[in-house]
Scaffold this active site. Structure first.
Site, PDB file in Angstrom:
ATOM      1  N   HIS A 184     -32.953  69.004  23.960  1.00 12.33           N
ATOM      2  CA  HIS A 184     -33.205  67.795  24.829  1.00 12.33           C
ATOM      3  C   HIS A 184     -31.928  67.070  25.273  1.00 12.33           C
ATOM      4  CE1 HIS A 184     -35.782  64.483  26.325  1.00 12.33           C
ATOM      5  NE2 HIS A 184     -36.727  64.914  25.694  1.00 12.33           N
ATOM      6  N   GLY A 242     -34.319  70.256  19.746  1.00 13.12           N
ATOM      7  CA  GLY A 242     -35.448  70.805  20.679  1.00 13.12           C
ATOM      8  C   GLY A 242     -35.493  72.298  21.115  1.00 13.12           C
ATOM      9  N   TYR A 276     -39.141  62.909  14.775  1.00  9.79           N
ATOM     10  CA  TYR A 276     -39.813  64.158  15.683  1.00  9.79           C
ATOM     11  C   TYR A 276     -41.356  64.136  15.426  1.00  9.79           C
ATOM     12  CZ  TYR A 276     -38.797  68.566  17.675  1.00  9.79           C
ATOM     13  OH  TYR A 276     -38.940  69.867  18.681  1.00  9.79           O
TER      14      TYR A 276
HETATM   15  C1  LCV Z   1     -27.027  65.782  26.820  1.00  9.75           C
HETATM   16  C2  LCV Z   1     -25.212  67.087  26.085  1.00  9.75           C
HETATM   17  C3  LCV Z   1     -25.981  67.467  24.905  1.00  9.75           C
HETATM   18  C4  LCV Z   1     -27.371  67.257  24.833  1.00  9.75           C
HETATM   19  N1  LCV Z   1     -27.564  66.416  25.784  1.00  9.75           N
HETATM   20  O1  LCV Z   1     -19.197  70.561  23.915  1.00  9.75           O
HETATM   21  O2  LCV Z   1     -34.355  67.738  18.043  1.00  9.75           O
HETATM   22  S1  LCV Z   1     -34.195  66.205  18.364  1.00  9.75           S
HETATM   23  O3  LCV Z   1     -35.441  65.387  18.102  1.00  9.75           O
HETATM   24  O4  LCV Z   1     -32.842  65.462  18.094  1.00  9.75           O
HETATM   25  C5  LCV Z   1     -34.176  66.064  20.367  1.00  9.75           C
HETATM   26  C6  LCV Z   1     -34.273  64.877  20.747  1.00  9.75           C
HETATM   27  C7  LCV Z   1     -33.023  67.025  20.742  1.00  9.75           C
HETATM   28  O5  LCV Z   1     -32.889  68.165  20.995  1.00  9.75           O
HETATM   29  O6  LCV Z   1     -31.940  66.039  20.758  1.00  9.75           O
HETATM   30  C8  LCV Z   1     -30.645  66.846  21.327  1.00  9.75           C
HETATM   31  C9  LCV Z   1     -30.198  67.775  20.038  1.00  9.75           C
HETATM   32  N2  LCV Z   1     -28.793  68.483  20.328  1.00  9.75           N
HETATM   33  C10 LCV Z   1     -27.788  67.899  19.776  1.00  9.75           C
HETATM   34  O7  LCV Z   1     -27.614  67.201  18.805  1.00  9.75           O
HETATM   35  C11 LCV Z   1     -26.446  68.984  20.204  1.00  9.75           C
HETATM   36  C12 LCV Z   1     -25.442  67.907  20.762  1.00  9.75           C
HETATM   37  N3  LCV Z   1     -24.455  68.488  21.420  1.00  9.75           N
HETATM   38  C13 LCV Z   1     -23.241  69.068  20.406  1.00  9.75           C
HETATM   39  O8  LCV Z   1     -23.462  68.965  18.953  1.00  9.75           O
HETATM   40  C14 LCV Z   1     -22.174  69.680  21.000  1.00  9.75           C
HETATM   41  O9  LCV Z   1     -22.292  69.475  22.557  1.00  9.75           O
HETATM   42  C15 LCV Z   1     -22.480  71.345  21.017  1.00  9.75           C
HETATM   43  C16 LCV Z   1     -22.238  71.575  19.299  1.00  9.75           C
HETATM   44  C17 LCV Z   1     -23.618  71.905  21.274  1.00  9.75           C
HETATM   45  C18 LCV Z   1     -21.253  71.870  21.786  1.00  9.75           C
HETATM   46  O10 LCV Z   1     -20.081  71.403  21.587  1.00  9.75           O
HETATM   47  P1  LCV Z   1     -18.512  71.456  22.210  1.00  9.75           P
HETATM   48  O11 LCV Z   1     -17.592  70.890  21.743  1.00  9.75           O
HETATM   49  O12 LCV Z   1     -18.633  73.036  22.762  1.00  9.75           O
HETATM   50  P2  LCV Z   1     -19.217  69.218  23.928  1.00  9.75           P
HETATM   51  O13 LCV Z   1     -19.691  68.357  22.843  1.00  9.75           O
HETATM   52  O14 LCV Z   1     -17.909  68.827  24.451  1.00  9.75           O
HETATM   53  O15 LCV Z   1     -20.206  69.057  25.256  1.00  9.75           O
HETATM   54  C19 LCV Z   1     -20.055  69.426  26.518  1.00  9.75           C
HETATM   55  C20 LCV Z   1     -20.765  68.331  27.193  1.00  9.75           C
HETATM   56  O16 LCV Z   1     -22.214  68.503  27.024  1.00  9.75           O
HETATM   57  C21 LCV Z   1     -22.833  67.400  26.704  1.00  9.75           C
HETATM   58  C22 LCV Z   1     -21.864  66.481  26.020  1.00  9.75           C
HETATM   59  O17 LCV Z   1     -21.931  65.111  26.010  1.00  9.75           O
HETATM   60  C23 LCV Z   1     -20.752  66.950  26.919  1.00  9.75           C
HETATM   61  O18 LCV Z   1     -20.567  66.097  28.117  1.00  9.75           O
HETATM   62  P3  LCV Z   1     -19.184  65.633  28.837  1.00  9.75           P
HETATM   63  O19 LCV Z   1     -18.540  66.977  29.483  1.00  9.75           O
HETATM   64  O20 LCV Z   1     -19.838  64.741  30.094  1.00  9.75           O
HETATM   65  O21 LCV Z   1     -18.343  64.917  27.632  1.00  9.75           O
HETATM   66  N4  LCV Z   1     -23.885  67.594  25.576  1.00  9.75           N
HETATM   67  C24 LCV Z   1     -23.885  68.467  24.908  1.00  9.75           C
HETATM   68  N5  LCV Z   1     -25.280  68.329  24.249  1.00  9.75           N
HETATM   69  N6  LCV Z   1     -28.290  67.577  23.871  1.00  9.75           N
HETATM   70  N7  LCV Z   1     -25.651  66.247  26.792  1.00  9.75           N
END
Ligand code: LCV
Length: 259
Positions: A64, A108, A138
Site C-alpha cells: 500500500h 498489502g 489489518y
Molecule cells: C510509499 C514507499 C513505500 C510504501 N509507500 O528503498 O500491510 S499494511 O497494513 O501495512 C498496508 C497498509 C501496507 O501495505 O503498508 C505498506 C507496507 N510496506 C512496507 O512496509 C514497505 C516499506 N518500504 C520499505 O521497507 C523499503 O522501501 C523497501 C525494503 C521496500 C525497499 O528499501 P530500499 O532501501 O530499496 P527505500 O526505502 O529507499 O524506498 C525508495 C522510495 O520508495 C518509498 C520510500 O519512501 C522511498 O521514497 P523516497 O525516494 O522519496 O525517499 N517507499 C517505499 N515503500 N509502501 N512509499
C-alpha cells in the site's frame, strides 16, 4: 502514462507492474491500471493471467502507498480502498491468476500475491506482512485470508514480526506453489500457464469459485464482526497509528507507546 504493461499471447495474459522507481507501490493509480488491464485481458479472451514485476526488480511491490493512508481516525483499509478492491477483483475473477514473484513483497502486496491462485517465486523472493511496523489494524477479510492459506501460527509470526518469509520457507509451507531458479522463472510460469490455458475454462471458472466460496465459508456472527471492528478502531484511533505513518515519512524508527 500507465503503471502497468499488458500482454496477451496464446490465451495467456500478463500484467507487468512497471513503476520500479516507486517500488510498484499499490497506490490508487497503480491499482486503477491493474484493474483496467484485468478487464482488458478478461474481455480479450485470456484464459489465464500472470501478474509480475518487470524483470530484475528487487521489489515485486512495496505494498500500500503509505502516503495514501489516512493520517488518523479513519479506517485505513475500508471496503472501497483501492488495495482492498484489487484483492476482491483477483479473488472473484473468473480467470486463474498466477503471481510470478521476483523480489521482495511487502504488506498489502502480500495479500495481493496471496489473492492470486498460484504463486511461483525465485529464490530471492520474500513475503513480509508489515501492519505492525506502521501500527495499521489489518482488516478481517485479510486476516482470514492469511489464516486460511498458512494457518494461525505462521500468520501470527508474519503479522507479529513483520519479518520477510524467505522463498524457501514459503515454499516449504505451501505458500509458494513453486520455487524455481530466477533464469527459469518466466519460462516455468509460462509453461504452467499454458497447461491451464488449454483446459476447460468453464470447469476452471467453476472450481475456482467453488473453492473461494467454500474456503471463505466462515460463519461470523454480527457480534463477532462488531468486536473485530471495535478492536481495529482502537488501533486506527491510536497515537501509535499516527506515529507509525509519521515515522515512515520522516524516515526514522517509530516510537510506539502502546496507546
Ligand atoms: C510509499 C514507499 C513505500 C510504501 N509507500 O528503498 O500491510 S499494511 O497494513 O501495512 C498496508 C497498509 C501496507 O501495505 O503498508 C505498506 C507496507 N510496506 C512496507 O512496509 C514497505 C516499506 N518500504 C520499505 O521497507 C523499503 O522501501 C523497501 C525494503 C521496500 C525497499 O528499501 P530500499 O532501501 O530499496 P527505500 O526505502 O529507499 O524506498 C525508495 C522510495 O520508495 C518509498 C520510500 O519512501 C522511498 O521514497 P523516497 O525516494 O522519496 O525517499 N517507499 C517505499 N515503500 N509502501 N512509499
Amino acid at each position: 502514462m500507465s503503471f502497468v504493461l499488458t500482454q496477451l499471447s496464446n490465451d495467456i495474459g500478463t500484467i507487468i507492474m512497471n513503476n520500479p522507481e516507486r517500488l510498484n507501490v499499490l497506490n490508487s493509480a497503480m491499482v486503477d491500471d491493474i484493474l483496467t488491464a484485468f478487464a482488458l485481458l478478461e474481455s480479450g479472451g485470456a484464459r489465464v493471467i500472470i501478474i509480475r514485476s518487470s524483470a530484475g526488480a528487487k521489489v515485486w511491490s512495496a505494498g500500500h502507498d503509505i502516503n495514501e493512508l489516512p493520517i488518523a481516525d479513519r479506517d485505513p483499509l475500508p471496503y472501497d480502498d483501492p488495495l482492498v478492491t484489487i484483492l476482491r477483483t483477483i479473488q472473484a475473477s473468473t480467470l486463474p491468476v498466477i503471481a510470478m514473484i521476483e523480489g521482495s513483497v511487502w504488506g498489502g502486496a502480500c495479500d495481493l500475491a496471496l489473492s492470486c491462485d498460484i504463486l511461483i517465486g525465485s529464490p530471492h523472493a520474500s513475503l513480509a506482512m508489515t501492519p505492525a511496523k506502521i501500527s495499521v489494524p489489518y482488516n478481517a477479510t485479510g486476516i482470514l485470508h492469511f489464516i486460511g492459506i498458512m494457518g494461525v501460527n505462521i500468520a501470527k509470526e508474519m503479522f507479529f514480526s513483520a519479518q520477510p518469509l524467505t522463498a524457501e520457507r514459503a515454499q516449504k509451507l505451501g505458500i509458494l506453489n513453486h520455487l524455481v531458479p530466477l533464469d527459469e522463472l518466466e519460462s516455468f510460469t509460462l509453461e504452467l500457464a499454458g497447461c491451464i490455458a488449454i483446459n476447460s475454462p468453464l470447469s476452471i471458472r467453476v472450481v475456482k469459485e467453488q473453492i473461494r466460496l467454500l474456503a471463505n465459508a466462515h460463519p461470523l456472527s454480527p457480534q463477532t464482526f462488531e468486536r473485530v471492528q471495535g478492536l481495529r478502531r482502537l488501533v486506527y484511533h491510536s497515537d501509535d497509528y499516527a506515529e507509525g505513518i509519521r515515522a515512515f515519512k520522516e524516515k526514522r524508527p517509530p516510537i510506539f507507546n502502546g496507546s
